[in-house]
Enzyme design. Structure first.
Site, PDB file in Angstrom:
ATOM      1  CG  HIS A  18     -23.615 -10.900  32.112  1.00  0.00           C
ATOM      2  ND1 HIS A  18     -22.545 -11.155  32.943  1.00  0.00           N
ATOM      3  CD2 HIS A  18     -23.982 -12.102  31.615  1.00  0.00           C
ATOM      4  CE1 HIS A  18     -22.275 -12.450  32.936  1.00  0.00           C
ATOM      5  NE2 HIS A  18     -23.151 -13.055  32.145  1.00  0.00           N
TER       6      HIS A  18
ATOM      7  CG  HIS B 218     -27.628 -14.218  29.748  1.00  0.00           C
ATOM      8  ND1 HIS B 218     -26.755 -14.661  28.777  1.00  0.00           N
ATOM      9  CD2 HIS B 218     -26.987 -14.397  30.938  1.00  0.00           C
ATOM     10  CE1 HIS B 218     -25.627 -15.086  29.358  1.00  0.00           C
ATOM     11  NE2 HIS B 218     -25.743 -14.932  30.664  1.00  0.00           N
TER      12      HIS B 218
HETATM   13  P1  5GP Z   1     -22.345 -16.254  32.048  1.00  0.00           P
HETATM   14  O1  5GP Z   1     -21.217 -15.533  32.732  1.00  0.00           O
HETATM   15  O2  5GP Z   1     -23.681 -15.592  32.315  1.00  0.00           O
HETATM   16  O3  5GP Z   1     -22.369 -17.717  32.419  1.00  0.00           O
HETATM   17  O4  5GP Z   1     -22.086 -16.209  30.491  1.00  0.00           O
HETATM   18  C1  5GP Z   1     -21.349 -15.176  29.893  1.00  0.00           C
HETATM   19  C2  5GP Z   1     -21.885 -14.902  28.503  1.00  0.00           C
HETATM   20  O5  5GP Z   1     -21.051 -13.936  27.920  1.00  0.00           O
HETATM   21  C3  5GP Z   1     -21.907 -16.125  27.566  1.00  0.00           C
HETATM   22  O6  5GP Z   1     -23.211 -16.257  27.018  1.00  0.00           O
HETATM   23  C4  5GP Z   1     -20.853 -15.784  26.509  1.00  0.00           C
HETATM   24  O7  5GP Z   1     -21.193 -16.239  25.217  1.00  0.00           O
HETATM   25  C5  5GP Z   1     -20.786 -14.273  26.579  1.00  0.00           C
HETATM   26  N1  5GP Z   1     -19.467 -13.736  26.256  1.00  0.00           N
HETATM   27  C6  5GP Z   1     -18.276 -14.145  26.772  1.00  0.00           C
HETATM   28  N2  5GP Z   1     -17.257 -13.419  26.264  1.00  0.00           N
HETATM   29  C7  5GP Z   1     -17.823 -12.531  25.398  1.00  0.00           C
HETATM   30  C8  5GP Z   1     -17.282 -11.525  24.552  1.00  0.00           C
HETATM   31  O8  5GP Z   1     -16.075 -11.275  24.491  1.00  0.00           O
HETATM   32  N3  5GP Z   1     -18.165 -10.808  23.813  1.00  0.00           N
HETATM   33  C9  5GP Z   1     -19.516 -11.041  23.868  1.00  0.00           C
HETATM   34  N4  5GP Z   1     -20.301 -10.281  23.087  1.00  0.00           N
HETATM   35  N5  5GP Z   1     -20.061 -12.000  24.636  1.00  0.00           N
HETATM   36  C10 5GP Z   1     -19.221 -12.733  25.409  1.00  0.00           C
END
Ligand code: 5GP
Length: 131
Positions: free
Chosen positions: A93, A95
């Site tokens: 993903h 951001h």
């Molecule tokens: P990373 O994997 O890049 O460290 O962070 C994952 C991101 O996904 C975080 O910013 C978190 O808030 C977001 N996130 C995790 N679970 C969910 C979810 O179920 N729904 C949404 N919309 N965002 C999520």
């Protein structure tokens, strides 16, 4: 087990959707660093961004650019920042974060938003993409 993002893509978990096409989806991050914090996700469940095939990677950048430009038109900010992390969710993903200060790139800083605010913002950005 399917990643949380695959479950969102499959409609098993709700999200505040901004855009979707055959290969990608964009929705608001549920725990945003700043208002408008959006995730752009390939539907194919790949763990690490730089393990993606070059074509899909470039398509993800193209999709993310479209969403970022709509965010910049919609959310008051100096510019939209971009990050790839993946430490929490092992499904690629991008951001996209509307930035007003460097602190908005700090993933330990979070803002509170109500359901109504999420819904209204997702709709506004979505309309800006299609405008
Ligand atoms: P990373 O994997 O890049 O460290 O962070 C994952 C991101 O996904 C975080 O910013 C978190 O808030 C977001 N996130 C995790 N679970 C969910 C979810 O179920 N729904 C949404 N919309 N965002 C999520």
């Amino acid at each position: 087990m399917a990643s949380i993002f695959t479950q969102i893509i499959n409609g098993e978990i709700p999200c505040y959707k901004i855009a979707e096409d055959d290969n990608f989806i964009a929705f608001l991050d549920i725990n945003p660093n700043a208002k408008g914090h959006t995730l752009c996700v390939p539907k194919e469940e790949i763990d690490k961004i730089f393990d993606m095939g070059e074509h899909l990677y470039l398509q993800l950048m193209q999709f993310s650019r479209k969403v970022a430009r709509a965010l910049e038109k919609t959310v008051p900010c100096k510019r939209v920042g971009m990050a790839a992390v993946g430490l929490e969710v092992p499904h690629v993903h991008v951001h996209l974060i509307p930035l007003n200060s460097m602190a908005d790139m700090d993933f330990s800083k979070k803002v509170e938003m109500t359901k109504d605010e999420f819904e209204a913002l997702a709709q506004k950005v979505s309309e800006a993409i299609n405008a």
